[in-house]
Design an enzyme around this catalytic site. Sequence first.
Site, PDB file in Angstrom:
ATOM      1  N   HIS A   4       0.815  -1.224   0.000  1.00  0.00           N
ATOM      2  CA  HIS A   4       0.000   0.000   0.000  1.00  0.00           C
ATOM      3  C   HIS A   4       0.846   1.271   0.000  1.00  0.00           C
ATOM      4  CE1 HIS A   4       0.467  -0.217   4.493  1.00  0.00           C
ATOM      5  NE2 HIS A   4       0.491   1.091   4.368  1.00  0.00           N
TER       6      HIS A   4
ATOM      7  N   ASP B 244       0.402  -7.711   1.615  1.00  0.00           N
ATOM      8  CA  ASP B 244       0.788  -6.295   1.678  1.00  0.00           C
ATOM      9  C   ASP B 244       2.303  -6.129   1.720  1.00  0.00           C
ATOM     10  OD1 ASP B 244       0.402  -3.605   1.597  1.00  0.00           O
ATOM     11  OD2 ASP B 244      -0.340  -3.387   3.645  1.00  0.00           O
TER      12      ASP B 244
ATOM     13  N   ASN C 153       5.206   5.087   9.044  1.00  0.00           N
ATOM     14  CA  ASN C 153       5.949   3.925   9.537  1.00  0.00           C
ATOM     15  C   ASN C 153       5.730   2.699   8.662  1.00  0.00           C
ATOM     16  OD1 ASN C 153       5.866   5.115  12.746  1.00  0.00           O
ATOM     17  ND2 ASN C 153       7.645   3.923  12.110  1.00  0.00           N
ATOM     18  N   SER C 154       4.669   2.705   7.856  1.00  0.00           N
ATOM     19  CA  SER C 154       4.352   1.526   7.041  1.00  0.00           C
ATOM     20  C   SER C 154       5.546   1.131   6.179  1.00  0.00           C
ATOM     21  CB  SER C 154       3.152   1.813   6.144  1.00  0.00           C
ATOM     22  OG  SER C 154       1.968   1.903   6.887  1.00  0.00           O
TER      23      SER C 154
ATOM     24  N   GLY D 239      -6.537 -26.552   1.495  1.00  0.00           N
ATOM     25  CA  GLY D 239      -7.773 -26.983   0.844  1.00  0.00           C
ATOM     26  C   GLY D 239      -8.912 -27.251   1.806  1.00  0.00           C
TER      27      GLY D 239
END
Length: 466
Positions: A119, A149, A224-225, A281
């Site tokens: 992001h 992400d 901070n991401s 599965g």
Amino acid sequence: MKRFIVPILISALTTLSCLFIFKYLQNQPPLSASELHLTANPIVNTSFSSNVGLSPNLDFTEAAEKSIHAVVHVKNTTISRQPTSMMDLFLGGGNPRAMIGTGSGVIISPDGYIISNNHVIEHASDLQVTLNNNRTYPAELIGSDPKTDIALLKINAEEALPYIPFADSDQVKIGQWVLAVGNPFNLTSTVTAGIVSAKARDLNEFDNQPQSFIQTDAAVNRGNSGGALVNTNGELIGINTAITSETGSYVGYSFAVPSNTARKVIEDLMEYGDVQQGILGIQGSNLDTQRAAYYGVSQTQGVYVAGIEPGSGAQEAGLQTGDIIQEFDGKKVLKFSDLTGLLTAKRPNDRVKLKIVRDDTPLSLSVLLKKRDSFVIEALGLELKNTSPEILQQRDAAFGVMVHRSLKKEFMRYDLTGILITHINDQPVKNIEQAQSMITELETRELPIKVTFVTENREKSSIIFR
């Protein structure tokens, strides 16, 4: 006169009594130490000690020094178009406008590979990376994985760069000290400290998007991401990714993608160009007292197997509906997010050992993980998967791909799961690879996306996404 006589008599009697008691005590021998028994509460020293509860050798300076030079500032320039007419609105035109976003990244090799969040770099037309020595470099996007992400960048520097080595995030303990390193609010090279508050944290177990974060109380804010979460040895245990807050700023909770997950994702991106996800599965559920009563089982921890996907490794290994998974490759599974976190570090064709409980009887199974045959369309918020000839025949369709699930809240209420997408912008769709290529091209050109589909009742319809 009479009312003064009574108080005078009481005072005289009190004085005589005190004299008598004093005289009596004077004549008694003193108590020895062995005869003296104290029953008062113990005295607690309240003086402050700076190392109470800490190891006398605990020092964050070495970890900070090791990591601060390997965490970078990432600037993302995105070009968007602002419609100026109805024609622009429908055809995707308009005046271009540059928007700048910022975040952090972690150098993981001396030749300039950098981990960040998807992001942070999403939709970027230009990426710039600034090191702790204030040198700025253009960055190349090697690849990204929206599901975890995680994104991988590359810069070309003249010299070997400082980097942070990976640690085994499975060995992280709740309560251990950690440092968060990043660039919050454009404040470069910021270090905060905290402890690991929880592991395998799923922020929303009902959104059909399983997560498995490391939760800490180290202060993390916007910017901070993509930054580093390191242990006291300065080793990478996570990539800071999210906070949960009503204000949008830190209130005591922050979340990081475990380093084992991040490492596996970037290795896949470098070797294969995409993420190789091995799947078990199953459809599963957490357990608690209420759910245990509903399913008719005695266990309140583990993953309850609510369904088995046909042709999956779980089916071939003999896993059954009603089984309870309690261990995965020797690691305890207490909830579904534990299983999710362990699976994200595995690839197709990996073989894993499960310990399960079936009808209160412990069993062990060996399961061969298979490749996920699905694709997430972020623009539509849908996960697609290839379908079978039998389903195509049921829908009277020659081709198409199936909607496996909706990922956006606004689409969940329409119950799109199970519809068969046959065309995108009036072009036939035969498999998920073709759907992925078509969607990528339309997103690049910023054009509306028209999806034509067939329902389970064989009804045809279309939706336009802008």
